[in-house]
Scaffold this active site. Structure first.
Site, PDB file in Angstrom:
ATOM      1  N   TYR A 101       1.008  -1.281  -0.092  1.00 16.95           N
ATOM      2  CA  TYR A 101      -0.039  -0.047   0.113  1.00 16.95           C
ATOM      3  C   TYR A 101       0.941   1.187  -0.025  1.00 16.95           C
ATOM      4  O   TYR A 101       1.808   1.180   0.717  1.00 16.95           O
ATOM      5  CB  TYR A 101      -0.840   0.103   1.234  1.00 16.95           C
ATOM      6  CG  TYR A 101      -1.685   1.242   1.383  1.00 16.95           C
ATOM      7  CD1 TYR A 101      -2.872   1.457   1.033  1.00 16.95           C
ATOM      8  CD2 TYR A 101      -1.197   2.322   2.006  1.00 16.95           C
ATOM      9  CE1 TYR A 101      -3.769   2.351   1.013  1.00 16.95           C
ATOM     10  CE2 TYR A 101      -1.907   3.683   2.236  1.00 16.95           C
ATOM     11  CZ  TYR A 101      -3.218   3.571   1.825  1.00 16.95           C
ATOM     12  OH  TYR A 101      -4.031   4.593   1.647  1.00 16.95           O
ATOM     13  N   GLU A 189      -3.051   7.486  -4.106  1.00 13.22           N
ATOM     14  CA  GLU A 189      -3.157   6.351  -3.179  1.00 13.22           C
ATOM     15  C   GLU A 189      -3.138   5.202  -4.319  1.00 13.22           C
ATOM     16  O   GLU A 189      -4.069   4.876  -5.309  1.00 13.22           O
ATOM     17  CB  GLU A 189      -4.532   6.386  -2.571  1.00 13.22           C
ATOM     18  CG  GLU A 189      -4.412   5.027  -1.733  1.00 13.22           C
ATOM     19  CD  GLU A 189      -5.783   4.757  -0.779  1.00 13.22           C
ATOM     20  OE1 GLU A 189      -6.927   4.654  -1.616  1.00 13.22           O
ATOM     21  OE2 GLU A 189      -6.122   4.819   0.330  1.00 13.22           O
TER      22      GLU A 189
END
Ligand code: ATP
Ligand code: MG
Length: 387
Positions: A101, A189
């Site tokens: 992530y 993101e």
């Protein structure tokens, strides 16, 4: 302005962030022909501006063209958390060996940029953040220095990524920072940031929020989505109106950002008494409320199909209320049919308020209601929106 995954990935690719090969399709047939071009197993991905698509069944692998067409038929039109998928991204399936992530965002609470990296990416990152916060590394980023290789390597190390991928991940983190800065993004993101068995690192998902306030520096207009009211914002900008689309039912027009902000609050508060009616937009017409400006403002607000009533809240200062009232009357005349379509509540106060109200009363417009106080005006606008 939030981007769709496919748009985010187009930006990524422009900045050298590796992404799977693929394209967006709006029909099953188109999806099929993209799969034919890619000549590989693909993934059909619902394009909606919300997370959790995988869990909702909006991310579907397809081994070949005909299954791609079938999956696209299934996904197009799908409702994911009240977002309808109008298009699908058809892209090459990549078998992720590991999912990480990575995100950059503007941390308003700490007044800084924040980087977040985790070795435990994938669909459950929210749970990781909640149950094992240590597994999600958070590091403030100095806006002047930004993310260079050294900082990126530090992020990768702190997140305890396997040593042999840190260099490759760092390279991607540096490029993602370029996306953040050069595109004036508020959020970048990537979840998952995938690492393949042969050590390649690529963005399998992308969420980007662009700073609309910096729009003038870019050619981001093409990224706006008419279905989401972003077309309205573009039209308003062209008219030099400070307009922000929101999700409610009461259109709001006022003069001065502070007054409009408090009008939004008062409308939201009053709306609670009417089943949760909410403001539909922010629109500050500023100082000079000419008839043309008022017509443009009303036209913009009424172009939003979600609007069920309009509240015009003006505090007369240099531009006196009688001039504003003249503007409203003239504007409604200019708008014709559209001016008649939904009720308009007007509250005038301040300089020449009496004269302004008299002008509106004399005009006897069938849809205009004049109210003296802001609270009463908000209450009436909310009631009319709920009716
Ligand atoms: N091109 C691809 N090839 C193989 N697997 C993929 C591909 N794209 C996505 N996936 C798999 O599907 C999962 C979900 O995809 P993705 O993260 O894009 O959607 P999402 O569920 O909406 O994510 P989020 O909740 O973070 O918004 C990924 O974690 C990944 O395992
Ligand atoms: Mg994701």
């Amino acid at each position: 302005m939030d981007l769709y995954e496919y748009q985010a990935k187009e930006l990524f690719a422009r900045h050298g962030v590796p992404v799977p090969r693929g394209r967006v399709a709006s029909t099953p047939e188109e999806a099929r022909s993209i799969a034919e071009e890619l000549r590989a197993p693909v993934v059909v991905k619902a394009q909606v501006k919300t997370g959790g698509r995988g869990k909702a069944g909006g991310i579907r692998p397809a081994p070949g063209p005909s299954s791609t067409e079938a999956e696209a038929r299934h996904v197009i039109g799908m409702d994911i958390k009240r977002h309808i998928a109008r298009t699908v991204l058809v892209e090459q399936a990549t078998v992720p060996f590991e999912e990480y992530y990575a995100a950059y965002l503007v941390d308003r609470a700490d007044r800084t940029f924040l980087a977040m990296v985790s070795a435990r990416g994938g669909m459950d990152i929210e749970e990781v953040a909640a149950t094992d916060p240590g597994a999600l590394v958070r590091m403030p980023i100095d806006p002047v220095r930004g993310v260079d290789r050294e900082i990126a390597l530090e992020l990768a190390a702190r997140a305890a990524l396997p040593e042999d991928v840190r260099e490759a991940v760092a390279g991607v983190l540096v490029r993602l920072w370029q996306v953040m800065v050069e595109e004036d993004a508020l959020l970048v993101e990537v979840n998952p940031l995938a690492c393949t068995a042969d050590g390649r690192v690529l963005a399998l998902d992308g969420k980007v929020t662009l700073d609309a306030g910096a729009g003038f520096r870019h050619d981001h207009e093409a990224l706006a989505d008419p279905a989401e009211g972003e077309g309205l914002e573009a039209v308003a900008r062209a008219r030099k109106l400070n307009y922000v689309k929101l999700d409610g039912e009461v259109g709001v027009i006022g003069n001065g950002a502070g007054l409009v902000m408090s009008t939004l609050d008062v409308v939201a508060y009053a709306g609670r008494g009417f089943g949760g009616v909410r403001p539909a937009n922010f629109l500050d017409i500023g100082g000079g409320a000419s008839a043309q400006v008022m017509a443009d403002a009303l036209d913009t607000v009424l172009a939003d199909p979600g609007v069920r009533s309009v509240l015009v809240n003006v505090f007369g200062g240099i531009t006196a209320c009688d001039a504003v009232a003249d503007g409203v009357v003239a504007a409604l005349r200019m708008l014709g049919e559209r001016g008649l379509s939904r009720p308009v509540v007007v509250r005038l106060d301040g300089n020449n308020a009496e004269a302004g109200r008299a002008i509106l009363a004399a005009a006897r417009h069938p849809r205009v209601r004049v109210v003296t106080t802001m609270d009463d005006a908000a209450e009436l606008a909310a009631r009319l929106a709920a009716a």
